[in-house]
Design an enzyme around this catalytic site. Structure first.
Site, PDB file in Angstrom:
ATOM      1  N   CYS A  86     -30.991  25.884 -78.931  1.00 33.21           N
ATOM      2  CA  CYS A  86     -30.203  26.215 -77.737  1.00 33.21           C
ATOM      3  C   CYS A  86     -30.139  24.963 -76.870  1.00 33.21           C
ATOM      4  O   CYS A  86     -30.819  23.971 -77.148  1.00 33.21           O
ATOM      5  CB  CYS A  86     -30.891  27.335 -76.977  1.00 33.21           C
ATOM      6  N   HIS A 115     -41.714  26.081 -79.139  1.00 30.11           N
ATOM      7  CA  HIS A 115     -42.613  26.721 -80.096  1.00 30.11           C
ATOM      8  C   HIS A 115     -42.144  26.531 -81.535  1.00 30.11           C
ATOM      9  O   HIS A 115     -41.723  27.489 -82.184  1.00 30.11           O
ATOM     10  CB  HIS A 115     -42.742  28.215 -79.766  1.00 30.11           C
ATOM     11  N   HIS A 175     -40.811  25.952 -71.470  1.00 30.29           N
ATOM     12  CA  HIS A 175     -41.152  27.292 -70.946  1.00 30.29           C
ATOM     13  C   HIS A 175     -41.520  27.270 -69.473  1.00 30.29           C
ATOM     14  O   HIS A 175     -41.601  28.319 -68.848  1.00 30.29           O
ATOM     15  CB  HIS A 175     -42.318  27.867 -71.766  1.00 30.29           C
ATOM     16  N   HIS A 196     -47.626  34.893 -72.434  1.00 30.81           N
ATOM     17  CA  HIS A 196     -46.633  33.902 -72.853  1.00 30.81           C
ATOM     18  C   HIS A 196     -46.518  32.825 -71.766  1.00 30.81           C
ATOM     19  O   HIS A 196     -46.508  33.145 -70.580  1.00 30.81           O
ATOM     20  CB  HIS A 196     -45.280  34.589 -73.077  1.00 30.81           C
ATOM     21  N   GLU A 217     -44.092  31.076 -70.567  1.00 28.82           N
ATOM     22  CA  GLU A 217     -42.994  31.246 -69.591  1.00 28.82           C
ATOM     23  C   GLU A 217     -43.389  32.276 -68.534  1.00 28.82           C
ATOM     24  O   GLU A 217     -43.099  32.111 -67.345  1.00 28.82           O
ATOM     25  CB  GLU A 217     -41.702  31.685 -70.305  1.00 28.82           C
ATOM     26  N   THR A 274     -36.813  35.196 -70.180  1.00 28.13           N
ATOM     27  CA  THR A 274     -35.468  34.868 -70.686  1.00 28.13           C
ATOM     28  C   THR A 274     -35.242  35.220 -72.161  1.00 28.13           C
ATOM     29  O   THR A 274     -34.103  35.207 -72.620  1.00 28.13           O
ATOM     30  CB  THR A 274     -35.193  33.354 -70.526  1.00 28.13           C
ATOM     31  N   CYS A 288     -31.370  34.949 -71.450  1.00 23.91           N
ATOM     32  CA  CYS A 288     -30.404  33.847 -71.441  1.00 23.91           C
ATOM     33  C   CYS A 288     -29.284  34.045 -72.473  1.00 23.91           C
ATOM     34  O   CYS A 288     -29.376  34.898 -73.353  1.00 23.91           O
ATOM     35  CB  CYS A 288     -31.123  32.522 -71.691  1.00 23.91           C
ATOM     36  N   SER A 291     -43.122  31.926 -81.295  1.00 25.73           N
ATOM     37  CA  SER A 291     -41.808  31.821 -80.658  1.00 25.73           C
ATOM     38  C   SER A 291     -41.289  33.209 -80.291  1.00 25.73           C
ATOM     39  O   SER A 291     -40.908  34.003 -81.159  1.00 25.73           O
ATOM     40  CB  SER A 291     -40.834  31.116 -81.615  1.00 25.73           C
ATOM     41  N   SER A 331     -35.763  27.554 -81.175  1.00 24.11           N
ATOM     42  CA  SER A 331     -36.587  26.345 -81.281  1.00 24.11           C
ATOM     43  C   SER A 331     -36.701  25.833 -82.713  1.00 24.11           C
ATOM     44  O   SER A 331     -37.452  24.902 -82.981  1.00 24.11           O
ATOM     45  CB  SER A 331     -37.988  26.637 -80.719  1.00 24.11           C
TER      46      SER A 331
END
Ligand code: 0JX
Ligand code: SF4
Length: 313
Positions: free
Chosen positions: A12, A41, A74, A124, A126, A167, A197, A225, A269
């Site tokens: 992305c 990740h 993240h 996580h 993030e 996200t 996202c 991930s 990723s």
């Protein structure tokens, strides 16, 4: 056996930006670059950067004073950033702009004393980083992963309340969590839909499409991930036989014995060379040429900071 490729799949804009930041920093600073957490990740991305001299750490205290640190895609908490400033580190922020957007909203809520519910996966990075934007001792931020977690909350009905999300969540699950949240707290405010996202959304939509055309799907993505794990989960939910792999090396011959149409996708990723290797491997096992399915075109590009553009003037 036919090979069908999900579209879109793989990197992305946030991942491309994060990798470019580190690669250019290596060329510009010609010094050791430290990265807080895995930049993204993916084992292969991390190993490649490690070979170029990048050092990955989990704690800011493991970085020598005045060094260069990159925050992973993240994102990090306010406390982590403060620690880095205290150590006089040069900070290069590779946090995805879409994660940063959520950081700003949570920080605003904290400043305004608005109690906040955050939907995300416990532990996580993030989630740790985003929750760590809420630094109001009087207010509260609650992490929920499920409808059951919402039922455990004891929040008074007249409390000013809002919500945000990670996200990379499952669109379907998140929608039902939000629906329940709105029913329980009718005055809650938050994003129009959620904070998932564009890349997560497009890859999940693509796998649903792919599942209708295939009898097996390979999801390329590392075990840590989140967005890749959501793709595998979703693929399994459609009823298609699904395996998540790091690379072609994980493929077992017995999986594909009676498969006529095999689908391949990759998490945000996972680099495209891993997809290419899987295709070559399947072709060695007798598969035909690969074909990409029609999907949403992605035009999103995130710029890197001006001083990291190489060659810099
Ligand atoms: O575990 P995640 O899906 O959040 O991260 P990954 O696999 O590194 O993907 C790219 C970074 C995504 C951040 O939102
Ligand atoms: Fe950004 Fe989405 Fe990529 Fe995460 S998955 S880095 S939020 S674009």
């Amino acid at each position: 056996m036919d090979i069908l490729l999900a579209n879109p799949r793989g990197f992305c804009a946030g991942v491309k930006r994060a990798i470019l930041i580190v690669e250019n920093a290596l060329k510009i600073y010609k010094k050791t670059i430290y990265v807080k957490h895995e930049l993204v990740h993916n084992k292969y991305v991390i190993n490649k950067l490690r070979q170029k001299g990048v050092i990955f750490v989990e704690k800011i205290s493991d970085i020598p004073n005045k060094s260069i640190v990159v925050f992973s895609a993240h994102g990090v908490s306010k406390k982590t950033k403060e620690k880095a400033i205290k150590k006089q580190l040069i900070i290069l922020n590779a946090t995805c702009p879409l994660v940063m957007k959520v950081h700003k909203e949570v920080s605003k809520a904290s400043q305004k004393n608005i109690e906040t519910i955050f939907i995300g996966h416990k532990g996580h990075p993030e989630v740790i980083g985003t929750i760590g934007q809420y630094n109001n001792k009087n207010g509260k931020i609650h992490l929920v992963e499920s409808i059951e977690d919402i039922n455990q909350l004891s929040i008074k009905q007249d409390t000013k309340l809002n919500f945000f999300t990670q996200t990379t969540l499952s669109i379907k699950n998140t929608q039902s969590i939000i629906q329940f949240l709105k029913k329980k707290f009718p005055n809650i405010s938050g994003p129009k839909k959620e904070d998932i996202c564009y890349a997560t959304t497009n890859r999940q939509n693509a796998i649903i499409k792919l599942s209708k055309m295939t009898d097996m799907i390979l999801v390329i993505g590392s075990k840590n991930s989140s967005n890749s794990n959501r793709l595998s989960e979703l693929s399994k939910e459609t009823g298609v036989f699904t395996k998540q792999i790091e690379s072609f090396l994980d493929i077992q011959e017995e999986w594909i014995k009676n498969i006529k149409h095999i689908g391949i996708t990759a998490g945000a990723s996972a680099p495209e060379f891993l997809v290419k290797q899987v295709i070559v491997h399947l072709q060695k096992m007798g598969a035909k040429k690969s074909k990409e399915i029609i999907g949403t075109e992605e035009k999103t590009v995130f710029n890197i900071p001006k001083h990291l553009i190489f060659p810099s003037h």
